[in-house]
Design a protein around this motif. Structure first.
Motif, short mmCIF file in Angstrom:
data_model
loop_
_atom_site.label_atom_id
_atom_site.label_comp_id
_atom_site.label_asym_id
_atom_site.label_seq_id
_atom_site.Cartn_x
_atom_site.Cartn_y
_atom_site.Cartn_z
N GLY A 82 0.79 -1.17 -0.14
CA GLY A 82 -0.12 -0.15 0.13
C GLY A 82 0.90 1.48 0.06
O GLY A 82 0.67 2.19 -0.53
N GLU A 83 2.00 1.30 0.69
CA GLU A 83 2.84 2.29 0.98
C GLU A 83 3.38 2.54 -0.56
O GLU A 83 3.76 3.64 -1.17
CB GLU A 83 3.81 2.15 1.89
N ALA A 84 4.00 1.51 -1.15
CA ALA A 84 4.55 1.59 -2.52
C ALA A 84 3.31 2.23 -3.39
O ALA A 84 3.81 3.19 -4.39
CB ALA A 84 4.82 -0.01 -3.04
N LEU A 85 2.19 2.12 -3.39
CA LEU A 85 1.10 2.57 -4.23
C LEU A 85 0.98 4.20 -3.83
O LEU A 85 0.88 4.97 -4.81
CB LEU A 85 -0.13 1.83 -4.06
N VAL A 86 1.00 4.53 -2.60
CA VAL A 86 1.01 5.69 -2.30
C VAL A 86 1.93 6.63 -2.95
O VAL A 86 2.01 7.82 -3.23
CB VAL A 86 0.85 5.91 -0.62
N GLN A 87 3.16 6.12 -2.70
CA GLN A 87 4.49 6.84 -3.08
C GLN A 87 4.32 6.84 -4.62
O GLN A 87 4.68 7.90 -5.50
CB GLN A 87 5.71 5.85 -2.82
N HIS A 88 3.97 5.94 -5.39
CA HIS A 88 3.66 5.96 -6.90
C HIS A 88 2.90 7.46 -7.24
O HIS A 88 3.16 7.70 -8.19
CB HIS A 88 3.21 4.64 -7.25
N ASP A 89 1.63 7.16 -6.58
CA ASP A 89 0.52 8.34 -6.89
C ASP A 89 1.31 9.60 -6.62
O ASP A 89 1.04 10.41 -7.30
CB ASP A 89 -0.72 8.12 -5.97
N GLU A 90 2.00 9.97 -5.52
CA GLU A 90 2.83 11.03 -5.29
C GLU A 90 3.75 11.35 -6.18
O GLU A 90 3.83 12.45 -6.75
CB GLU A 90 3.34 11.00 -3.76
N LEU A 107 3.68 10.55 -9.31
CA LEU A 107 2.96 10.82 -10.50
C LEU A 107 2.49 12.50 -10.48
O LEU A 107 2.45 13.03 -11.46
CB LEU A 107 1.69 9.84 -10.90
N GLU A 108 2.11 13.00 -9.28
CA GLU A 108 1.77 14.33 -9.07
C GLU A 108 3.00 15.29 -9.32
O GLU A 108 2.74 16.30 -9.90
CB GLU A 108 1.19 14.30 -7.75
N CYS A 109 4.04 14.64 -9.12
CA CYS A 109 5.49 15.49 -9.30
C CYS A 109 6.13 15.52 -10.29
O CYS A 109 6.99 16.45 -10.68
CB CYS A 109 6.33 15.34 -7.94
N GLU A 110 6.16 14.25 -10.97
CA GLU A 110 7.05 14.10 -12.11
C GLU A 110 6.04 13.64 -13.43
O GLU A 110 5.22 13.12 -13.25
CB GLU A 110 8.02 12.82 -11.93
N HIS A 111 6.84 13.86 -14.45
CA HIS A 111 6.12 13.45 -15.76
C HIS A 111 6.56 12.27 -16.11
O HIS A 111 6.10 11.51 -17.32
CB HIS A 111 6.49 14.56 -17.00
N ASN A 112 7.48 11.45 -15.85
CA ASN A 112 8.15 10.41 -16.02
C ASN A 112 8.19 9.24 -14.87
O ASN A 112 9.23 9.27 -14.09
CB ASN A 112 9.72 10.39 -16.78
N PRO A 113 6.98 8.62 -14.58
CA PRO A 113 6.87 7.89 -13.48
C PRO A 113 7.98 6.62 -13.52
O PRO A 113 8.15 6.08 -14.56
CB PRO A 113 5.47 7.35 -13.50
N ARG A 114 8.18 6.14 -12.48
CA ARG A 114 9.35 4.96 -12.37
C ARG A 114 8.52 3.76 -12.60
O ARG A 114 9.01 2.87 -13.03
CB ARG A 114 10.23 4.92 -11.15
#
Length: 75
Positions: A21-29, A31-38
């Motif tokens: 769940g924490e990995a998904l939250v970090q991913h969402d954050e 996506l809000e900050c970067e244009h190239n998600p990892r």
């Protein structure tokens, strides 16, 4: 498997769910900050599927503990 072993397994599942769940939250954050998600959409879907599988396994173990509690006489 004893109740203690089942509860320990359930605890491990819960910790794993928390990490996923924490990995998904970090991913969402991210996506809000970067244009190239990892993490790709495929990785996100894999994390979601893992959460579903672990939740089902934890639920099965809880059911076994509950049914054993119902079958055993009260102390």
């Amino acid at each position: 498997m004893t109740d203690h072993e089942r509860l320990s397994t359930i605890q491990s599942y819960a910790w794993t769910l928390e990490l996923l769940g924490e990995a998904l939250v970090q991913h969402d954050e991210m996506l809000e900050c970067e244009h190239n998600p990892r993490l790709s959409f495929r990785n996100t879907a894999g994390i979601h599927q893992a959460i579903q599988i672990i939740s089902r396994l934890a639920s099965e173990q809880c059911g076994k503990v509950m049914s054993q509690r119902e079958q055993s006489p009260a102390d």
